[in-house]
Design an enzyme around this catalytic site. Sequence first.
Site, PDB file in Angstrom:
ATOM      1  CD1 TRP A 130       2.033   7.824   1.278  1.00 58.84           C
ATOM      2  CD2 TRP A 130       0.701   7.777   3.072  1.00 58.84           C
ATOM      3  NE1 TRP A 130       0.845   7.277   0.894  1.00 58.84           N
ATOM      4  CE2 TRP A 130       0.014   7.238   1.970  1.00 58.84           C
ATOM      5  CE3 TRP A 130       0.062   7.839   4.306  1.00 58.84           C
ATOM      6  CZ2 TRP A 130      -1.289   6.770   2.069  1.00 58.84           C
ATOM      7  CZ3 TRP A 130      -1.225   7.373   4.405  1.00 58.84           C
ATOM      8  CH2 TRP A 130      -1.902   6.842   3.299  1.00 58.84           C
ATOM      9  CG  ASP A 211       1.869   5.152   9.186  1.00 61.53           C
ATOM     10  OD1 ASP A 211       1.365   4.013   9.166  1.00 61.53           O
ATOM     11  OD2 ASP A 211       1.729   5.974   8.251  1.00 61.53           O
ATOM     12  CE  LYS A 246       0.303  -0.270   0.812  1.00 54.47           C
ATOM     13  NZ  LYS A 246       0.810   0.873   0.150  1.00 54.47           N
TER      14      LYS A 246
HETATM   15  C1  LIG Z   1       3.282   5.287   5.210  1.00 57.84           C
HETATM   16  C2  LIG Z   1       1.898   4.808   4.971  1.00 57.84           C
HETATM   17  N1  LIG Z   1       1.014   4.853   5.964  1.00 57.84           N
HETATM   18  C3  LIG Z   1      -0.248   4.414   5.809  1.00 57.84           C
HETATM   19  C4  LIG Z   1      -0.679   3.917   4.611  1.00 57.84           C
HETATM   20  C5  LIG Z   1      -2.123   3.501   4.554  1.00 57.84           C
HETATM   21  O1  LIG Z   1      -2.440   2.417   3.822  1.00 57.84           O
HETATM   22  P1  LIG Z   1      -3.935   1.879   3.712  1.00 57.84           P
HETATM   23  O2  LIG Z   1      -4.865   2.968   4.048  1.00 57.84           O
HETATM   24  O3  LIG Z   1      -4.052   1.429   2.313  1.00 57.84           O
HETATM   25  O4  LIG Z   1      -4.027   0.741   4.682  1.00 57.84           O
HETATM   26  C6  LIG Z   1       0.213   3.858   3.529  1.00 57.84           C
HETATM   27  C7  LIG Z   1      -0.210   3.377   2.223  1.00 57.84           C
HETATM   28  O5  LIG Z   1       0.398   3.534   1.208  1.00 57.84           O
HETATM   29  C8  LIG Z   1       1.537   4.299   3.731  1.00 57.84           C
HETATM   30  O6  LIG Z   1       2.442   4.263   2.746  1.00 57.84           O
END
Ligand SMILES: Cc1ncc(COP(=O)(O)O)c(C=O)c1O
Length: 396
Positions: A130, A211, A246
């Site tokens: 990511w 993660d 999500k």
């Molecule tokens: C791999 C991964 N880690 C962490 C996140 C963090 O998401 P958020 O900060 O929206 O909770 C995302 C969001 O797209 C993600 O795809």
Amino acid sequence: MFEKLELLAPDAIIGIMALFREDQAPNKVDLSVGVYQDDTGNTPVMECVKRAERQIVDAQTTKTYVGIAGNMDFNRGMEKLLFGADHPVLAAGRVATVQSPGGSGGLCVAAHLLHRANPDARIWLSAPSWPNHLPLLGLAGLRLESYPYYDYDAHAVDFDAMMACFEKLDAGELVLIHGCCHNPCGADLSQVQWQALTDLCERRGVIPFIDLAYQGLAESLEADAYGVRLMAERLPEVVVVSSCSKNLGLYRERTGAVCVVSSSPEQSKATATNLANVARGIYSMPPDHGAAIAGQILNDEALTALWVEELDEVRRRINGLRDLIVAKLAERGAPRDFSFIANERGMFSFLGISKEQVIRLREEFHVYMLESSRINLAGINQANVDYVADSIVAVL
Ligand SMILES: Cc1ncc(COP(=O)(O)O)c(C=O)c1O
């Protein structure tokens, strides 16, 4: 002083979203966004969230700060969700948890904690990963490295290459592993691979940083925590960052958690004070509402049951769309085998087409995806699936 700052190019994803918004074509399709969409293209509020929210609003008597570590009911609920209620590390008091502003805030807090514990710490990220992992971990000062993960030709995890890279690491180095639903490639580790990776971490003293942003979107809430639970059982130290964006659809409420497994209950107490101290230095106190909702759901049997039902439906839809698009492409005689898409999990997969083909899809067919050819399966629906399949086949 600000004259030293240069104008930055917009974030790649934001740039594509802007192009999509400006596109006037009635048949345009957005497969670039990183959020779940239902069959009408909406990102809905879950019913369990609505119900929890009503209960909270009615019962709330104050808006004073939550503590630095956040909502304790939420934290305990998240620990059970991640590790399972009877996990030995919970019984042993070896887990320190803070609520964080989304998974992103959790990544940032964890990175600062690791840098404080070891200013020379190196963390290895999958290639690809990511993109936001880079700033979220790098700004804390961690040294970032990259390990081979996805084999673009085989459309699968290159497990041997990954393990060969990890075999060369020193004790105390960190490896960031996507707990499930790898973003961007959708290719996850099997249980056997998790076991082999855990063996390696144990043997070499490598510390996993998991993660888990999509728990419940691959197989089930339980199955998707397999790697977290296994590693926490076998290894002295594990970092887990999770997100409710999500799986509870709480995106804008910024709800996540950092759980750090330490080698002993005494160490865990020190870790907890440092986690809280790091969080205090970044944002002082976390936001309330999202964690209050998630805490309410996780600690109420009826709401949990409703959530599990709704989440099952989301997952079934995404996995159904995986099968559907593979079938539609095959029906049209696509000159390539796309069946790998049906084996991957979560919202994302790489189509595996060239940048030129991605641009043609956008400019000629108004079908938008990231330049890497990452698509969000949830952007496909009954109304656009034939058009999407026709368009892809047309550019191959
Ligand atoms: C791999 C991964 N880690 C962490 C996140 C963090 O998401 P958020 O900060 O929206 O909770 C995302 C969001 O797209 C993600 O795809």
